[in-house]
Write a protein that holds these residues in place. Structure first.
Motif, PDB file in Angstrom:
ATOM      1  N   GLY A   6       0.817  -1.199   0.000  1.00 45.06           N
ATOM      2  CA  GLY A   6       0.000   0.000   0.000  1.00 45.06           C
ATOM      3  C   GLY A   6       0.856   1.256   0.000  1.00 45.06           C
ATOM      4  N   ILE A   7       0.194   2.380  -0.097  1.00 41.43           N
ATOM      5  CA  ILE A   7       0.882   3.670  -0.131  1.00 41.43           C
ATOM      6  C   ILE A   7       0.969   4.237   1.282  1.00 41.43           C
ATOM      7  N   LEU A   8       2.177   4.630   1.670  1.00 40.96           N
ATOM      8  CA  LEU A   8       2.372   5.266   2.967  1.00 40.96           C
ATOM      9  C   LEU A   8       2.310   6.781   2.774  1.00 40.96           C
ATOM     10  N   GLU A   9       1.527   7.455   3.602  1.00 44.65           N
ATOM     11  CA  GLU A   9       1.395   8.907   3.535  1.00 44.65           C
ATOM     12  C   GLU A   9       1.833   9.539   4.850  1.00 44.65           C
ATOM     13  N   VAL A  10       2.639  10.614   4.741  1.00 45.27           N
ATOM     14  CA  VAL A  10       3.044  11.375   5.919  1.00 45.27           C
ATOM     15  C   VAL A  10       2.958  12.860   5.576  1.00 45.27           C
ATOM     16  N   PRO A  11       2.701  13.725   6.545  1.00 40.37           N
ATOM     17  CA  PRO A  11       2.654  15.167   6.272  1.00 40.37           C
ATOM     18  C   PRO A  11       4.024  15.688   5.836  1.00 40.37           C
ATOM     19  N   SER A  12       4.029  16.661   4.955  1.00 43.91           N
ATOM     20  CA  SER A  12       5.288  17.253   4.477  1.00 43.91           C
ATOM     21  C   SER A  12       5.694  18.432   5.356  1.00 43.91           C
ATOM     22  N   ARG A  13       5.544  18.251   6.637  1.00 46.19           N
ATOM     23  CA  ARG A  13       5.957  19.284   7.586  1.00 46.19           C
ATOM     24  C   ARG A  13       6.177  18.653   8.945  1.00 46.19           C
ATOM     25  N   GLN A  70      13.733  10.514   6.146  1.00 43.90           N
ATOM     26  CA  GLN A  70      14.670   9.541   6.718  1.00 43.90           C
ATOM     27  C   GLN A  70      13.986   8.300   7.309  1.00 43.90           C
ATOM     28  N   PRO A  71      12.963   8.467   8.149  1.00 42.44           N
ATOM     29  CA  PRO A  71      12.347   7.268   8.744  1.00 42.44           C
ATOM     30  C   PRO A  71      11.690   6.351   7.708  1.00 42.44           C
ATOM     31  N   VAL A  72      11.022   6.931   6.700  1.00 42.84           N
ATOM     32  CA  VAL A  72      10.308   6.099   5.730  1.00 42.84           C
ATOM     33  C   VAL A  72      11.274   5.419   4.759  1.00 42.84           C
ATOM     34  N   ARG A  78      15.190  -0.292   3.676  1.00 43.32           N
ATOM     35  CA  ARG A  78      16.490  -0.962   3.590  1.00 43.32           C
ATOM     36  C   ARG A  78      16.318  -2.474   3.733  1.00 43.32           C
ATOM     37  N   ILE A  79      17.076  -3.224   2.970  1.00 35.13           N
ATOM     38  CA  ILE A  79      17.068  -4.681   3.081  1.00 35.13           C
ATOM     39  C   ILE A  79      18.145  -5.093   4.081  1.00 35.13           C
ATOM     40  N   PHE A  80      17.774  -5.933   5.031  1.00 34.51           N
ATOM     41  CA  PHE A  80      18.681  -6.371   6.101  1.00 34.51           C
ATOM     42  C   PHE A  80      19.201  -5.183   6.913  1.00 34.51           C
ATOM     43  N   GLY A  81      18.523  -4.050   6.813  1.00 34.27           N
ATOM     44  CA  GLY A  81      18.961  -2.857   7.520  1.00 34.27           C
ATOM     45  C   GLY A  81      20.199  -2.220   6.943  1.00 34.27           C
ATOM     46  N   ALA A  85      18.260  16.034  -0.851  1.00 35.18           N
ATOM     47  CA  ALA A  85      17.524  15.707   0.372  1.00 35.18           C
ATOM     48  C   ALA A  85      17.211  14.215   0.428  1.00 35.18           C
ATOM     49  N   ILE A  86      16.830  13.633  -0.706  1.00 38.12           N
ATOM     50  CA  ILE A  86      16.520  12.198  -0.746  1.00 38.12           C
ATOM     51  C   ILE A  86      17.779  11.369  -0.487  1.00 38.12           C
ATOM     52  N   MET A  87      18.882  11.802  -1.060  1.00 43.05           N
ATOM     53  CA  MET A  87      20.146  11.084  -0.832  1.00 43.05           C
ATOM     54  C   MET A  87      20.561  11.164   0.636  1.00 43.05           C
ATOM     55  N   LYS A  88      20.467  12.335   1.237  1.00 43.58           N
ATOM     56  CA  LYS A  88      20.837  12.496   2.637  1.00 43.58           C
ATOM     57  C   LYS A  88      19.911  11.705   3.557  1.00 43.58           C
ATOM     58  N   ALA A  89      18.678  11.476   3.098  1.00 47.96           N
ATOM     59  CA  ALA A  89      17.722  10.725   3.914  1.00 47.96           C
ATOM     60  C   ALA A  89      17.974   9.231   3.863  1.00 47.96           C
ATOM     61  N   GLY A  90      18.908   8.786   2.989  1.00 45.29           N
ATOM     62  CA  GLY A  90      19.274   7.383   3.007  1.00 45.29           C
ATOM     63  C   GLY A  90      19.107   6.621   1.713  1.00 45.29           C
TER      64      GLY A  90
END
Length: 288
Positions: free
Chosen positions: A30-37, A60-62, A67-70, A95-100
């Motif tokens: 499914g699609i995960l949604e989080v606020p952009s703030r 970062q959290p999402v 990650r596979i095997f962390g 920003a996406i790269m820095k988030a992991g």
């Protein structure tokens, strides 16, 4: 001989970082949604990143959960407005790269929206989509798998909410928070109903909606005749959260004289389209 090929394990993730909501999708999940703030800090304005640090904290959290095997970082396919500058696209990528993320590729938002709305963008006949998001209204025409014309108006549902809040505060001496203004916007739109605040909200919207309708009408009129004829035949597909605002579809039909239809799931069309495009990006190895 390679004993362990990391790329064989890597997840490929679709990401729609919107002005109001960030959506992430991978595989058949499914699609995960989080606020952009975070609190009062907004990561984006008008569809592009304005606070990189907040963007990283949101993503970062999402992304870490993908990650596979962390350990094995995912590759991310993100989306940006069609008029985003190189520096704006780079801010999003960074920003996406820095988030992991292990790698990032960016595609135009309306292209993803069109695919997510099940338009045949590979057709030799032109197809048009209007994606009305929270921070940007993005119009694009596709033919043979390519974006052949586009126009983005910085401003969408956020401007409508501000207009409603200002009107209610001025006429009824009542302060509305963002959630209350959004409820009036999505409940009444241009239809006043019998609710007093709804009447005020409906009266506040025409100025903003007329600007959006004018921009779309001018964009269509500037298209070459053969492209315009294709659009008249195929119609205009409406996506984004703004597609659900009562009265908007009818207004666009009246202004353009062209049939306007709403995608089956307009709010998630961008991330669903990006998810559908992922296999092509993987096959072509377009990761940066």
């Amino acid at each position: 001989m390679t004993i362990f090929n990391i790329d064989q394990w890597r997840q490929h993730v679709a990401l729609d970082v919107g002005t109001a909501t960030t959506r992430i999708a991978t595989g058949n999940c499914g699609i995960l949604e989080v606020p952009s703030r975070i609190g009062s800090r907004r990561a984006l304005r008008d569809g592009v990143v304005v606070d990189p640090d907040t963007t990283v904290q949101i993503l970062q959290p999402v992304i870490e959960k993908r990650r596979i095997f962390g350990m094995v970082k995912p590759s991310i396919l993100g989306c940006a407005p069609s008029d985003a500058s190189e520096s704006e696209r780079q801010l999003l990528t960074d920003a996406i790269m820095k988030a992991g993320a292990a790698a990032v590729s960016i595609i135009p938002e309306p292209l993803a929206a069109a695919v997510g709305a099940s338009l045949d963008v590979s057709s030799p006949y032109a197809q048009m989509v209007v994606d009305v998001g929270d921070g940007v209204t993005d119009c694009a025409v596709f033919r043979c798998g390519k974006v052949i014309a586009s126009y983005a108006l910085r401003g969408g549902c956020c401007r409508m909410r501000r207009a409603i809040a200002t009107a209610v505060a001025s006429e009824r001496k009542t302060t509305l928070d963002e959630e209350e203004a959004d409820l009036l916007l999505r409940s009444y739109g241009t239809s006043a109903g019998e609710h007093p605040a709804g009447m005020t909200a409906a009266a506040a919207l025409p100025t903003v909606l007329e600007e959006i309708a004018d921009a779309i009408d001018i964009f269509i009129r500037d298209l070459p005749n053969d492209i315009g004829c294709d659009i008249i035949y195929s119609g205009i597909c409406l996506t984004g959260g703004g597609a659900l605002i009562p009265g908007l579809r009818h207004l666009l039909e009246e202004r353009t004289g062209i049939n306007v239809f709403t995608a089956a799931h307009p709010r998630s069309a961008v991330v669903e389209g990006a998810r559908a495009i992922l296999p092509v990006v993987v096959m072509l190895n377009r990761w940066k």
